[in-house]
Each structure stands twice: as structure tokens, then as C-alpha cells.
Design a protein around this motif. Structure first.
Motif, short mmCIF file in Angstrom:
data_model
loop_
_atom_site.label_atom_id
_atom_site.label_comp_id
_atom_site.label_asym_id
_atom_site.label_seq_id
_atom_site.Cartn_x
_atom_site.Cartn_y
_atom_site.Cartn_z
N MET A 178 0.98 -1.11 0.06
CA MET A 178 -0.11 -0.07 -0.06
C MET A 178 0.86 1.15 0.06
O MET A 178 1.86 1.36 0.54
N PRO B 131 0.11 4.93 1.19
CA PRO B 131 -1.40 5.76 1.84
C PRO B 131 -1.44 7.13 0.94
O PRO B 131 -0.45 7.68 0.69
N THR B 132 -2.73 7.60 1.04
CA THR B 132 -2.82 9.03 0.78
C THR B 132 -2.62 9.72 1.81
O THR B 132 -2.57 9.33 3.15
N GLU C 265 -4.97 11.82 3.13
CA GLU C 265 -6.40 11.60 3.94
C GLU C 265 -6.36 10.61 4.84
O GLU C 265 -6.70 10.61 5.95
N TYR C 266 -5.78 9.54 4.29
CA TYR C 266 -5.41 8.23 5.04
C TYR C 266 -4.50 8.49 6.20
O TYR C 266 -5.04 7.94 7.37
N ASP D 76 -6.48 10.70 8.82
CA ASP D 76 -7.55 9.74 9.34
C ASP D 76 -7.03 8.95 10.66
O ASP D 76 -7.17 8.57 11.59
N ARG D 77 -5.75 8.35 10.32
CA ARG D 77 -5.19 7.33 11.28
C ARG D 77 -4.51 8.28 12.33
O ARG D 77 -4.38 7.83 13.42
N GLU E 294 0.08 -2.24 5.38
CA GLU E 294 -0.26 -1.35 6.21
C GLU E 294 0.38 -1.11 7.62
O GLU E 294 0.38 -0.09 8.05
N TYR F 212 3.14 1.49 8.05
CA TYR F 212 2.80 2.61 7.99
C TYR F 212 2.40 3.22 9.12
O TYR F 212 2.43 4.30 9.70
N THR F 213 1.36 2.05 9.85
CA THR F 213 1.08 2.38 11.33
C THR F 213 2.37 2.67 12.06
O THR F 213 2.00 3.36 13.11
#
Length: 120
Positions: free
Chosen positions: A1, A3-4, A6-7, A10-11, A70, A73-74
Motif C-alpha cells: 500500500m 497511503p494517501t 487523507e488516510y 484519518d489514522r 499497512e 505505515y501504522t
């Protein structure tokens, strides 16, 4: 992935509520394509009239150059949020990934089971 923006925003909001009791004010968040570092938290020093320094003008940057799972990125976002938490609360740690950083990282890991790493 990959991410954008916006993502990531949001996170940030989600983990701010979950791990930081919603107390972090969202800094500017930018995406970049650097390869060497997945994330970076920036701030500037200013000095008050008593020559005490403190941080201002924070930002978090996340690299989207690599196509990663994902959880990577988290990991990166939470890692940078811990740096931001320490800086924005004018806390003094004994190194960039020092005692305070590791305490908060271990708290999040044990409480929520979220993997957070430190790259050397």
C-alpha cells in the motif's frame, strides 16, 4: 500500500484518540518520497525572554516511496506521533529514542498490541 494524505490524517486522528487521549493537536502532515527514512518529525526551536528554549512549528512527514503493508505505515506514524508527543509537551528525553520514547512505545505496544519499532 501507499497511503494517501487523507488516510494518514484519518489514522492520526484515530491513534490520537486511542493512544494519546486526543491531546495531540494535529500538526501539518506531509507525504514525501524519500527512500532513506520512512518518517520524520520536525520542529523549530525558539527562545523566550528568559532564554528558555522550546519547540514550535511542528510537522510530521511520511514517505510513500515504498509499497509496504499497512502495519509498516501504522508503525511509522505512531513512531513519529511519539516524537511529536514528547516535543509538543516540552518533555526532555535522554536521547532521540530514549527513556521517555521507549516508555510510551512500550505502553502503546502492551496496551493495544500495536507494533512500533526503532530503526538504528
Amino acid at each position: 500500500m501507499r497511503p494517501t494524505l487523507e488516510y494518514i490524517i484519518d489514522r492520526f486522528n484515530y491513534y490520537n484518540q486511542l493512544c494519546f487521549d486526543g491531546k495531540l493537536v494535529m500538526p501539518p502532515i506531509k507525504l514525501n518520497t524519500r527512500y532513506a527514512e520512512m518518517g520524520v518529525t520536525k520542529s523549530e526551536f525558539v527562545w523566550d525572554e528568559n532564554e528558555k528554549s522550546y519547540h514550535v512549528r511542528y510537522s510530521i512527514e511520511i514517505s510513500i516511496r515504498r509499497d509496504l503493508p499497512e502495519y509498516e505505515y501504522t508503525d511509522t506514524l505512531l513512531h513519529e506521533m511519539i516524537h511529536y508527543y514528547i516535543l509538543s509537551n516540552n518533555l526532555i528525553d535522554d536521547s532521540p529514542h530514549g527513556t521517555l520514547f521507549c516508555q510510551k512505545m512500550n505502553e502503546i505496544t502492551s496496551k493495544y498490541g500495536i507494533r512500533i519499532t526503532i530503526a538504528f
